[in-house]
Design an enzyme around this catalytic site. Structure first.
Site, short mmCIF file in Angstrom:
data_model
loop_
_atom_site.label_atom_id
_atom_site.label_comp_id
_atom_site.label_asym_id
_atom_site.label_seq_id
_atom_site.Cartn_x
_atom_site.Cartn_y
_atom_site.Cartn_z
N LYS A 3 39.00 12.70 13.91
CA LYS A 3 38.42 11.59 14.14
C LYS A 3 38.29 11.49 15.68
O LYS A 3 37.35 10.39 16.06
CB LYS A 3 39.40 10.48 13.64
CG LYS A 3 39.44 10.42 12.02
CD LYS A 3 40.37 9.19 11.56
CE LYS A 3 40.25 9.17 9.91
NZ LYS A 3 40.98 7.87 9.45
N ASP A 9 37.20 2.57 8.56
CA ASP A 9 38.40 2.24 8.14
C ASP A 9 38.57 0.87 8.43
O ASP A 9 39.32 -0.06 7.68
CB ASP A 9 39.55 3.00 8.82
CG ASP A 9 39.40 4.37 8.35
OD1 ASP A 9 39.14 4.69 7.23
OD2 ASP A 9 39.80 5.64 9.23
#
Length: 275
Positions: A68, A105
């Site tokens: 990420k 997210d």
């Protein structure tokens, strides 16, 4: 006729990922028969070469750990949301050849909470201080009007969480993990720890708990989530988060909206039951 399009989730380990199940269910529901979604085992060292070899058939990528942050230098730009937590879980390949990163997210957490009726709370607690905890702080910046207490195992982690709070405009306070049972009295508790970590807290759930957001989805329910719902508290699970963040990914990658939330959730539930 439009050429076939590709997307995939990358990470290491990746075999457990439900992302292909969710995205393929969305493609089927949307009638995108020429779209495919796969999973690839890719670590940080292999990521640059993998990205460099992608051709014009690719529409997007989903990123899980440990990629990420590693993906960011390989992109042409990232959204403000992704920049706020220095983490990208979504890459969209634009028509003009750019590779743009985002973080779904954070809006996924907010959407999962809202689906269960949690719009705002006056305080909250976070269990853990890993990668997901920073996204939790960012989500709480839009949900929590008061202080957030993070329960952590070291002063290093505590300093990191306070730093995220300062960066994201959240009043983050920290406490030692030995006092984690105190977290369970908050109106909203977000558990971001690995499987098994919160099992010992199950016996400490109060008689009238608020809402628990446990980001795990396998195994499910966790001991804490089972005890929480058993005492009448609201529970948001990891599958809720996974589905909602995937909804945003599908919409960005395909340009089709709304993505079929119900079909994606049903596919995820079926896949978990089959494990």
């Amino acid at each position: 006729m439009a050429p076939p399009r590709r997307a995939a989730v990358l990470g290491s380990p990746i075999a457990h990922s439900l992302s292909p199940v969710l995205h393929r269910a969305a493609y089927a529901e949307l009638g995108l028969d020429d779209w495919s979604y796969d999973r690839f085992e890719v670590d940080e060292a292999a990521l640059p070469d993998f990205v460099a070899e992608l051709d014009a058939s690719w529409a997007g990528l989903s990123l899980t750990m440990p990629l990420k942050r590693a993906i960011i230098p390989l992109l042409d730009g990232i959204s403000d949301t992704a920049a706020s937590v220095e983490a990208v879980n979504t890459v969209v390949f634009t028509d003009d050849g750019r590779r743009v990163g985002d973080n779904t997210d954070i809006p996924g957490m907010i959407a999962a909470l809202r689906e269960r009726g949690v719009e705002t709370v006056d305080s909250a607690a976070i269990l853990g201080a890993g990668a997901t905890a920073s996204s939790a702080v960012a989500a709480l910046a839009r949900v929590c009007t008061g202080p957030v207490t993070a329960y952590v195992r070291s002063e290093t982690r505590a300093a990191e969480m306070r730093g995220w709070g300062e960066r994201l405009g959240v009043d983050v306070r920290t406490a030692d993990w030995s006092a984690a049972a105190e977290a369970l009295h908050a109106p909203l508790v977000i558990a971001t720890t690995p499987a098994g970590t919160t099992d010992a807290l199950a016996a400490e759930v109060p008689s009238a708990p608020g809402t628990l957001f446990d980001v795990l989805y396998d195994p499910w329910p966790t001991a804490l989530a089972a005890a929480w719902s058993g005492n009448g508290g609201g529970v948001v699970g990891g599958l809720d988060l996974l589905v909602h963040q995937a909804v945003f990914q599908v919409e960005q990658m395909t340009g089709r909206s709304p993505a079929p939330l119900r079909a994606m959730r049903t596919a995820g539930e079926d896949a978990l039951r089959a494990r």
